[in-house]
Design an enzyme around this catalytic site. Structure first.
Site, short mmCIF file in Angstrom:
data_model
loop_
_atom_site.label_atom_id
_atom_site.label_comp_id
_atom_site.label_asym_id
_atom_site.label_seq_id
_atom_site.Cartn_x
_atom_site.Cartn_y
_atom_site.Cartn_z
N GLU A 195 0.80 -1.22 0.00
CA GLU A 195 0.00 0.00 0.00
C GLU A 195 0.84 1.28 0.00
O GLU A 195 0.82 2.04 0.97
CB GLU A 195 -0.96 0.00 1.20
N TYR B 284 -11.03 -3.25 1.64
CA TYR B 284 -11.83 -3.19 2.87
C TYR B 284 -13.21 -2.58 2.69
O TYR B 284 -14.19 -3.06 3.24
CB TYR B 284 -11.05 -2.43 3.96
N GLU C 287 -4.99 -8.79 1.12
CA GLU C 287 -5.61 -8.43 2.41
C GLU C 287 -7.09 -8.22 2.20
O GLU C 287 -7.52 -7.59 1.24
CB GLU C 287 -5.06 -7.12 2.99
C1 FCB Z 1 -4.19 -2.05 5.62
C2 FCB Z 1 -2.79 -2.34 6.09
C3 FCB Z 1 -2.69 -3.35 7.20
C4 FCB Z 1 -3.83 -3.22 8.19
C5 FCB Z 1 -5.15 -3.15 7.48
C6 FCB Z 1 -6.34 -3.05 8.41
O1 FCB Z 1 -4.26 -0.78 5.10
O2 FCB Z 1 -2.00 -2.78 5.02
O3 FCB Z 1 -1.44 -3.22 7.81
O4 FCB Z 1 -3.61 -2.15 9.02
O5 FCB Z 1 -5.19 -2.07 6.60
#
Ligand code: FCB
Length: 480
Positions: free
Chosen positions: A165, A297, A373
């Site tokens: 990121e 997310y 993620e």
């Molecule tokens: C992302 C990050 C990770 C964690 C998640 C919730 O942005 O890469 O380290 O904090 O969010």
């Protein structure tokens, strides 16, 4: 009908060095910008730091045993730069690299594929003192470090993720200041973006020089799925375009050989003239990418700001008077999304993940993708029986993994999924209050407990079939 995934779809979990390791001053490790930042009063919730975190540095064998209990097929973790190359320059620190070597050896022996991230935001403090990512030399220092790690672990590790990121590293670190090093300098943030991109290209080149063309290189991006408040308004659609340029295409363009987009350069012209881009940089950045890491997310909603009062800034990226959206101050406002929300205040919208994967697949049809993620924080409760019945997390994971499966069925080349996170950990500015793990960590005793979501995930891995999210379904067998 429950959804099936093919047997070669890779299931894993993810963590990051500063969020779990602790042992901040042991084994020759020197401070990173996150040590400095978290120790600065007022920067993190409750003044939390990563000094101890999950104490994974000392307990990694227990954590590894938990990974085998979950049946993980892959484990994505990051390397602390200042642990293996203290101060960010010079030779490898034998004690630091031995820690990662031990972990990698154990993983391989257990048939768990190590997926290494070289940079998850913990820049050695000395490099920040010399200017940080806005300083071009940092990109070269990063490539030097990448080469050194490739040399040390390249006999065992095949997939190398250069950066996690870079959007957060550049804009939250240097524009809004809600992440380390906490600077609020918009022009410097754009220079940081370029040097992160350049660092990626130089590192990819260095890794392949060390290990040959078979070394697999990836980068993980947090791409922004942005909706127009009023899709029929051309001003709102232009707000989406601006955010897409400064949030997404500023990375995808140069990484995938298209260079920096002209509309982006025009949008930010009042902030920077892009003179940090030197001849040949864009070619250097566009190294072959074997897989694109996607973190997802939630989504955001924007509209063109009409100049009346203060623009709403509900972008989910922390409270700061300075915006991370360089060049769009006073132009774009971020509106509160409808719920439901996670404990981060992020809206839950699995459709956004489907849309993201489909749009990437349409733009870059030959680029394999990996969900590096995805996950959610919720206010977990330990029940009298000692278990954590985190059905809200199970439901979040179910719906997002279902969206990945749907995108796959509809043609998106997604090769695997890593849940964030293996265990509760230091959630940056939010300290230990926000829990993302499928394993609970008791921060008083450091004891670990597999949550119901962990057992649920284990059953998915074992069967390749998406289990029901229903709390009463057999799939969730806590303590089995
Ligand atoms: C992302 C990050 C990770 C964690 C998640 C919730 O942005 O890469 O380290 O904090 O969010």
């Amino acid at each position: 009908m429950s959804r099936n995934f093919p047997s070669d779809f890779l299931w894993g979990s993810a963590t990051a060095s500063y969020q779990i390791e602790g042992a901040a001053a042991e084994g020759g490790r020197t401070p990173s910008i996150w040590d400095t930042y978290s120790h600065t009063p007022g920067r993190t919730l409750n003044g939390d730091t990563g000094d101890v975190a999950d104490d994974h540095y000392h307990r990694w064998q227990d954590d590894f045993a938990l990974m085998t209990q979950l049946g993980l097929q892959a484990y994505r973790f990051s390397i602390s730069w200042s642990r293996v190359q203290p101060g960010g320059a010079g030779p490898v620190n034998p004690e630091g690299i031995a820690f990662y070597r031990g972990l990698v050896d154990a993983l391989i022996e257990a048939g768990i594929q190590p997926v290494v991230t070289l940079y998850h935001w913990d820049l050695p403090q000395e490099l920040e003192d010399a200017g940080g990512w806005p300083n071009r030399a940092t990109a070269y220092a990063f490539a030097d470090y990448a080469r050194l790690v490739a040399r040390e672990l390249g006999d065992k590790v095949t997939v190398w993720t250069t950066l996690n990121e870079p959007w957060c590293a550049a804009y939250l670190g240097y524009a809004s200041g809600v992440h380390a090093p906490g600077r609020t300098e918009p022009a410097a943030a754009l220079a940081a973006v370029h040097h992160l991109n350049l660092g990626h290209g130089l590192a990819a080149k260095a890794i392949r020089e060390e290990l040959g063309e078979q070394a697999q290189v990836s980068i993980t991006l947090n791409l922004h799925v942005t909706r127009a408040d009023d899709p029929s308004s051309s001003a709102d659609r232009d707000a989406v375009r601006r955010i897409d340029a400064v949030g997404n295409r500023i990375f995808l363009g140069p990484l995938l050989g298209e260079g920096y987009p002209a509309d982006l350069v025009a949008d930010v012209a009042h902030v920077s003239d892009f003179s940090f881009v030197q001849d040949g940089d864009e070619e250097l950045i566009a190294q072959r990418l074997d897989v694109l890491g996607v973190n997802y997310y939630s989504t955001s909603r924007v509209r063109a700001f009409d100049g009346d009062g203060e623009p709403e800034q509900a972008d989910g990226h922390g409270d700061s008077a300075a915006t991370p959206w360089v060049g769009s101050e006073g132009t774009v406002e971020f509106l509160q999304q409808p719920g439901p929300y996670t404990a981060m205040g992020w809206n839950i919208e699995p459709q956004g993940l489907y849309d993201l994967l489909m749009s990437l697949s349409a733009s870059y049809p030959s680029m394999p993708m990996m969900m590096t993620e995805n996950g959610a924080a919720f206010p977990d409760v330990v029940s009298d029986d000692g278990a954590v019945h985190d059905h809200d997390r199970i439901s979040y994971l179910h719906d997002h993994i279902d969206a990945v499966g749907q995108a796959k069925d509809d043609g998106a080349d997604v090769r695997g999924y890593f849940v964030w996170s293996l265990m509760d950990n230091f959630e940056w500015s939010f300290g230990y209050e926000r829990r993302f793990g499928v394993i609970r960590v008791d921060y008083d005793t450091l004891e670990r407990t597999i949550k119901d979501s962990g057992w649920w995930y284990a059953s998915l891995i074992e069967s390749g079939q998406l289990p029901s999210a229903d709390p009463l379904a057999d799939a969730v067998a806590p303590g089995r």
